[in-house]
Design a protein around this motif. Sequence first.
Motif, mmCIF file in Angstrom:
data_model
loop_
_atom_site.group_PDB
_atom_site.id
_atom_site.type_symbol
_atom_site.label_atom_id
_atom_site.label_comp_id
_atom_site.label_asym_id
_atom_site.label_seq_id
_atom_site.Cartn_x
_atom_site.Cartn_y
_atom_site.Cartn_z
ATOM 1 N N ASP A 78 0.938 -1.254 -0.015
ATOM 2 C CA ASP A 78 0.026 0.010 -0.018
ATOM 3 C C ASP A 78 0.814 1.263 0.031
ATOM 4 O OD1 ASP A 78 -1.662 2.390 0.836
ATOM 5 O OD2 ASP A 78 -2.892 1.019 1.916
ATOM 6 N N GLU B 134 0.359 4.336 0.237
ATOM 7 C CA GLU B 134 0.109 5.279 0.940
ATOM 8 C C GLU B 134 0.309 5.174 2.677
ATOM 9 O OE1 GLU B 134 -3.434 8.020 -0.478
ATOM 10 O OE2 GLU B 134 -4.056 6.074 0.051
ATOM 11 N N THR B 135 0.462 3.654 3.062
ATOM 12 C CA THR B 135 0.561 3.433 4.399
ATOM 13 C C THR B 135 1.927 2.683 4.517
ATOM 14 O OG1 THR B 135 -0.459 1.164 4.242
ATOM 15 C CG2 THR B 135 -1.576 3.187 4.833
ATOM 16 N N LYS C 112 2.236 -0.533 4.017
ATOM 17 C CA LYS C 112 1.776 -1.812 4.596
ATOM 18 C C LYS C 112 1.837 -2.935 3.557
ATOM 19 C CE LYS C 112 -2.017 -4.366 7.079
ATOM 20 N NZ LYS C 112 -2.791 -4.175 8.082
ATOM 21 N N ASN D 236 7.212 -7.727 10.775
ATOM 22 C CA ASN D 236 6.538 -6.650 11.777
ATOM 23 C C ASN D 236 7.383 -7.158 13.224
ATOM 24 O OD1 ASN D 236 4.748 -4.721 11.164
ATOM 25 N ND2 ASN D 236 3.609 -6.591 10.656
ATOM 26 N N PHE E 48 11.741 -3.760 20.754
ATOM 27 C CA PHE E 48 11.749 -2.246 20.500
ATOM 28 C C PHE E 48 12.493 -1.877 21.778
ATOM 29 C CE2 PHE E 48 10.420 2.095 20.562
ATOM 30 C CZ PHE E 48 10.500 2.441 19.144
ATOM 31 N N ASN F 253 7.938 -3.175 24.342
ATOM 32 C CA ASN F 253 6.932 -3.803 23.947
ATOM 33 C C ASN F 253 6.814 -5.445 24.283
ATOM 34 O OD1 ASN F 253 9.128 -4.306 22.254
ATOM 35 N ND2 ASN F 253 7.983 -4.836 20.339
ATOM 36 N N ASP G 145 1.946 -5.938 21.507
ATOM 37 C CA ASP G 145 2.884 -4.832 20.890
ATOM 38 C C ASP G 145 4.128 -5.566 20.411
ATOM 39 O OD1 ASP G 145 1.598 -2.254 20.941
ATOM 40 O OD2 ASP G 145 2.085 -2.281 23.044
ATOM 41 N N TYR G 146 4.220 -6.683 20.445
ATOM 42 C CA TYR G 146 5.219 -7.661 19.759
ATOM 43 C C TYR G 146 4.557 -8.089 18.713
ATOM 44 C CZ TYR G 146 8.758 -10.783 18.306
ATOM 45 O OH TYR G 146 9.814 -11.521 17.604
ATOM 46 N N ARG G 147 4.670 -7.794 17.570
ATOM 47 C CA ARG G 147 3.641 -8.234 16.502
ATOM 48 C C ARG G 147 4.096 -9.242 15.710
ATOM 49 N NH1 ARG G 147 3.680 -2.424 15.577
ATOM 50 N NH2 ARG G 147 1.737 -1.372 16.531
ATOM 51 N N MET G 148 3.602 -10.583 16.244
ATOM 52 C CA MET G 148 3.846 -11.796 15.796
ATOM 53 C C MET G 148 2.462 -11.749 14.642
ATOM 54 S SD MET G 148 4.662 -14.355 18.358
ATOM 55 C CE MET G 148 5.090 -16.042 17.271
ATOM 56 N N PRO H 146 5.492 -1.302 8.324
ATOM 57 C CA PRO H 146 5.093 -0.464 7.322
ATOM 58 C C PRO H 146 5.801 1.088 7.622
ATOM 59 C CG PRO H 146 3.380 -1.512 8.683
ATOM 60 C CD PRO H 146 4.762 -2.041 9.137
ATOM 61 N N GLY H 147 6.240 1.478 8.739
ATOM 62 C CA GLY H 147 6.831 2.578 8.856
ATOM 63 C C GLY H 147 8.081 2.738 8.250
ATOM 64 N N LEU I 255 7.503 2.914 4.429
ATOM 65 C CA LEU I 255 6.899 4.201 4.028
ATOM 66 C C LEU I 255 8.095 5.234 3.871
ATOM 67 C CD1 LEU I 255 4.015 5.568 3.703
ATOM 68 C CD2 LEU I 255 4.309 5.882 6.306
ATOM 69 N N TRP J 34 9.425 7.419 0.712
ATOM 70 C CA TRP J 34 9.474 8.871 0.897
ATOM 71 C C TRP J 34 10.986 9.331 0.465
ATOM 72 C CZ3 TRP J 34 7.699 9.502 6.466
ATOM 73 C CH2 TRP J 34 6.379 9.717 6.617
ATOM 74 N N PHE K 73 -4.935 2.499 11.291
ATOM 75 C CA PHE K 73 -3.983 1.884 10.602
ATOM 76 C C PHE K 73 -3.282 0.826 11.614
ATOM 77 C CE2 PHE K 73 0.283 0.858 9.648
ATOM 78 C CZ PHE K 73 0.209 0.453 8.214
ATOM 79 N N ARG L 192 -0.877 -5.262 12.035
ATOM 80 C CA ARG L 192 -1.684 -6.488 11.995
ATOM 81 C C ARG L 192 -2.853 -6.293 11.595
ATOM 82 N NH1 ARG L 192 0.526 -9.861 17.084
ATOM 83 N NH2 ARG L 192 -0.454 -8.210 18.284
ATOM 84 N N MET M 42 6.941 3.000 20.383
ATOM 85 C CA MET M 42 7.001 1.655 19.575
ATOM 86 C C MET M 42 5.918 1.320 18.614
ATOM 87 S SD MET M 42 5.544 0.822 22.668
ATOM 88 C CE MET M 42 4.143 0.113 23.298
ATOM 89 N N ARG M 43 5.067 1.960 18.396
ATOM 90 C CA ARG M 43 3.859 1.823 17.458
ATOM 91 C C ARG M 43 4.036 2.695 16.350
ATOM 92 N NH1 ARG M 43 -0.310 1.561 22.383
ATOM 93 N NH2 ARG M 43 -0.027 -0.443 23.223
ATOM 94 N N GLN N 296 4.947 9.645 10.562
ATOM 95 C CA GLN N 296 4.268 8.377 10.119
ATOM 96 C C GLN N 296 2.886 8.651 10.400
ATOM 97 O OE1 GLN N 296 4.970 4.663 12.047
ATOM 98 N NE2 GLN N 296 3.917 3.650 10.522
ATOM 99 N N HIS O 218 1.221 11.600 8.711
ATOM 100 C CA HIS O 218 1.067 11.130 7.381
ATOM 101 C C HIS O 218 -0.356 10.455 7.154
ATOM 102 C CE1 HIS O 218 1.761 9.463 3.510
ATOM 103 N NE2 HIS O 218 1.438 8.293 3.916
ATOM 104 N N LEU O 219 -0.370 9.269 8.277
ATOM 105 C CA LEU O 219 -1.472 8.461 8.262
ATOM 106 C C LEU O 219 -2.881 9.119 8.346
ATOM 107 C CD1 LEU O 219 -0.055 5.345 10.162
ATOM 108 C CD2 LEU O 219 -0.699 5.400 7.748
ATOM 109 N N VAL P 58 -3.968 10.393 5.107
ATOM 110 C CA VAL P 58 -4.403 9.101 4.447
ATOM 111 C C VAL P 58 -5.922 8.616 5.118
ATOM 112 C CG1 VAL P 58 -3.771 6.983 3.689
ATOM 113 C CG2 VAL P 58 -2.010 8.525 3.682
ATOM 114 N N ARG Q 29 -9.545 8.425 3.379
ATOM 115 C CA ARG Q 29 -10.397 7.245 3.269
ATOM 116 C C ARG Q 29 -11.528 7.146 3.853
ATOM 117 N NH1 ARG Q 29 -5.487 2.711 3.127
ATOM 118 N NH2 ARG Q 29 -4.304 3.626 1.419
#
Lengths: 752, 290
Positions: free
Chosen positions: A616, A618-619, A621, A659, A663, A672, A677-680, A739-740, A743, A747, B184, B187, B261-262, B267, B270-271, B274, B278
Amino acid sequence: MSTTIERSSQYKVIGKDVLRPDGVDKVTGRAVFADDVHLNGMLHAKVLRSPHAHAKIRSIDVSEALKMPGVRAVVTSEDFPPIPEGIVKEEGAAFFALASDKVLFRGHAVAAVAADSPHVADEALSKIKVEYEVLKAVLDPREAMEPGAPVLHEKLNPMSFGARLEQHSPNALQQITSMGDIEQGFREADVVVEREFTTKTVHQGYIEPQSCVVDTAPDGSVTIWSTCQGPFRHRDNTADLLQLPQNKVKVIPTEIGGGFGGKEVPYLEPMAAILSRKTGRPVKITMSRSDVFEGTGPACASYMRVKFGAKKTGELVAAHLYFCFEAGAFPGAPVGGAVGIGLGRYKIPNQLVEGFDVVVNKPRTQPYRAPGATQIHFATEGVVDELCEKIGMDPIEFRLKNVVQEGDRNVQGVPFLRIGGVEVLEAIKNSDHYKTPLEGPNRGRGVALGFWRNGGGMSSCSISVHPDGTVSIIEGSPDLSGTRTGIGMQAAETLGIPFEDVRITVVDTDSVGYTMGSWGSRTSFATGWAAIEAARDVNLKMVERASSIWSVPPEEVEVSDGTFYHRDDGSKKFTFKQLAARLNATGGPVVGSSVVDPTRGVGPAFAANVVDLEVDPETGKVTILRYTVAQDVGQALHPGMVEGQLEGGTVQGIGWALNEEYFFDNDGQMRNSSFLDYRMPVALDVPMIDTIIIEVPNPGHPYGVRGVGENNIITPPAAIAAAIHNAIGVRMTDLPMSPGYVLQALWQQNGH
Amino acid sequence: MIDFDYAVPTSLSEAVSLMGSNGGSARMLAGGTDLLIMMRAGRRLAKLVVDAKSVPELNELSLTDSGLNLGAATSCKRIWDDEPVVQAYPALNDSASIIGSVQIQGRASVGGNLCNAAPSADCTPTLIVHSGVCTIAGPNGTRQVPVEEFCTGPGTNVLQPGELLVNIKLPSAPTNSGAHYLRFTPRNEMDIAVAGSAAFVQLDESKQNFASARISLAAVAPTPLFAKAAGDLLVGKPVNEESIQQAAEAAKAVAKPITDMRGTVDQRIHLVGVLTARALRKAVERAREA
C-alpha cells in the motif's frame, strides 16, 4: 492451499498420515504441560529482575520480604555454591545461578521468592531492596566493538555453539574462514554488489511460557518437571550449578507448548531447586509473558556487510561476508553455524567469511529455528537478487547455475552427498504459482533459496515387546513437532508391524540413555535412527528366540516385514504376534535397546520460496497475496506434519520479515514486552501457503530422512524483500520491513 | 495482583453507592479486557471491583426515533449482532468489530473503551463524530458530558471519585448522512491503532455538497481528538477529492502525536491524512446510499 509431494520411495508405515498419538490429549486439554503439575504443599515462586541494563549490585536486602505472611524463602546468588571455572561456563549457563556482582541486562534475574500463592510472591518482590550502581550500557554490537566501549566481562569464554572462537576485542569473539583469493575473485567479476544489512532482536514466540515444578528431597536429590527441549542439558546444568551428582537430578519433560530453540537452557530450575531445598516443599515457577520476553533468550540481532561478485554469464566468482551477531549479555550467538552455512549453498571459488559474536547489555540470545541462517540469508540472498537484476538474469536460473550439488565441497572441504538444491529450484520454477503472471500496480514477486545443515548427535531408545505383539517404545526427545509419531513410525516400519501396535513415550532422564535435546532438526533423524536400531535389536533377539524354539541355528532364521521364518523349511514361520506370544514362556521378554551418534549421515537440505505481495503506497503496509514453499525433506515420515512444519516456519519467517522486533529504548528497556505490541502474525496476516514436499532421500539415513523443522524459516525475509523491490523499486536492507520503514523508503525514493 | 473485593450490584443506585464507598478506589468492571490486564501489571489499583453486568441501565441497547441509547457495559458483540443498530450506525459497527479479536469483542464494552481513555480507543472517535453525549451518575445525581470532552489525558477522564458512566446517547442520524471509522495497524487483528480517523458527513439534497461534517482522530494526541476545524471547513463545499484533501490536511494540522514503539510522529501525521481522506470517501459513499 495445496500440498504436492514428489515422492521417490514407498514404505508400509512411513509416508502415511497416521493418527498422531498425542493429538486427542492436546485438543481436549488432557495433555500435561509443566504448569499443569500440582504437588501437595507446592509453593509458588516469582523472580525479581534487574530494572537496569548494566549495573553493579551493591547490596540485596531480603529481610522485609521474608517478614511478609505467606513468604517461605528467598534465593539470591549467595545461595549457590561457587561455580567452578570451566564447568557450566562452557554451556553459557552460569547466569541461571542469578546475578551476583553485576546485572548485565534489563530482566537479568537477581532473586526469587517462594510463597503460599503467586500473588504473595509477586508482592514480596517489591519488598526486596537492591542497591544498584548504574553503569553505562552498550546496546549496539558495532559500538560494543569500539575501543572504550563499556566492558561486560573480564574474560569471554571462547566456546560458542561447539566452535572455538578467537578473542577480537573486550566484548567480541571472532571466527574467520576463507577459500581461494577474494581480491583476485573480485577482479574477475563483471558485476559487484555490496550492501549493508541489519536485523533486530526477535523472539521465538512460543505460546507456553517457561515453567517448572521442582521438588528437592531431604537427601538432596532433585526432581524437575519442566517444559524443556533438552532434559539432559537441564539435568547437567542444574547438577553443575548445585554441585550434585547427575544421578541426583531427575528431569521429567512435560508436554511442550513450542520451543524453537528458546527452551534449551534452565532459566528457572536451579533457583527453584534451592527454594525447594530451603522450604522442604515443591516449588513452581511459571513466567509471565513479559518475563519471557525480557528474561529468556531471543534470536540475535545482526549487522551484516555483504559483497558478491559475478560474471555477466551468471557465475559467482567471489564473496565477502562480514557479520556481527549480537549475543546479548553473554557470548554464544550462533556465529560458528552461520560461518558454516552463510555461503554454503553456492559454488563460490573465492570467499571470505568473518563472523563476530558480540556481547551487549541485552538478554542473552538463544537459538531460534535455524539459528543465524535467517539473518545471513536475508543479506546474502538480497545481494544475489540485486546481482540477478544487474546482469538481467532470471533469479531461478541464476541460482540453478550456482547451487551446490552432489560432489561439490562444503566450506570444510567435505564433498556433499546427494542433495536437493536443484530439485527445490526446479519445483518452484515449474509451480503453478511461478508460471502464473502477477499483475497489478504495487505488486511484486520474489524468490529466494535457503540452505541448512541439519543436526545429528546422540540419542537412545528402547523397545519392549509385549505378549500380545504390541510394543512400547521409550525415548528421550521432547516432542515439539510430532516427532514421537515419526520416531514410532520408523520403529514400526523396521519391525514390520502396524503403527497402531506401537506406543511411544518420552521419558525422564533416569529412564532412558543420554539423548541430546530436540534442536537442530535432529530429532526425527537421530532419535528416529535410535528407534530403528532398537527395533533391529528386537528383531535380532526375536530371531534368536525363534531359532531356539525351532532348535535351529539362528543364522538359518530370517525376518522380513514382521515375519520370522526358517530360510529353507516353509513350515517354520511366526508372525510377529505369534512369536511375541511365545516369549515369556521361552526365556522371558525381549527388550531391544540402542544408542546412536549418527553425525556423519546428517543430510543438509534446501528450501526455495516464491512470494507475491502488494504494497500500500500510502501506508507502507505489505499484504502477502500468495506464498509457495518447496523444501527437500529427504523422506516425509508423516506428510501432514511435514506440511505443518513448512507452513509454520514460513509464517514465522513472514513475521520476522514484516513486523517482529524488540523495541528497546536508549536505556535498554524493552518497550513492547507483550504479544499486543510484539507483533507476531495472526491468522489474518498470512495467506494459505502452498507447499511442495520434495523427497531427495538422504543417503546417510536408513530411510532417507533429513531434518525438516528449520529450513523453512530461512528464506521468507529474503523472498519478501525481493518481492517488495519488484513491487515498488526499493531495496529493503533492514528487518523488520514494517509499514513505517517501507513508508520511509518510499519517501526517500520520492525525495520526500 | 493484589487481593481485592468484588461486588455485583443489581441496580444503578446500588452501583453508585458502591462506587462511592472505599474512599473512591473502586473500579467498574464491564468486560475486564483493560482493567484486569492493568491490575495484573500493577498499573491500576482497586480495592473494590464493581461488576457492571447486572445493572439494567448499564446494559441497555435501544434504538428509538430519537437515537441510540448505548448502556456503558454493552459489549461490542451485541452491537455487531444487532442488525438495526448496524444499519443505523455503520461506523459504530466499524469500531466495535475491529477491537481486539472476536473473543475480546464478546467481553469488551464500548463504555469501557471510552472510560479507559486510551488515545488509541477505536470506539471513541466514532462516538464523537456521532455527537454522542455521556450520562454520568454519582453521589450528587446525574450529569451529561459530550463525548469529546470526556477524556482528559492518557488513561484519565472526567469521572470524579464515586461517579460512573451510565450510557452514551447518540442522536439519530439525519437524512443523507454517513459515517466511517478506520485505523491503521500493521497487523490485521489484535493490534492497537497507530492512527485512526472517524468521519461523519451530511450531504445536501443533491448529495453533491457537504452540509455538515465531523472528524475525530485516534492515537495522535493525549486523548481521542475532535478535529472540529477539519469538519467545519467542508460545510458548503462540493464533494470532490480537492475538498477531501483539504479536510485531510486540516486534520493533520491538529494531530499532535508522539513517537513510540507503535509509530513515529511523521508516520502518524501522514497516516492522519491518508485515513481521514479514506474515512471521508467511505462516509460519502454511505451517505449517498442512504
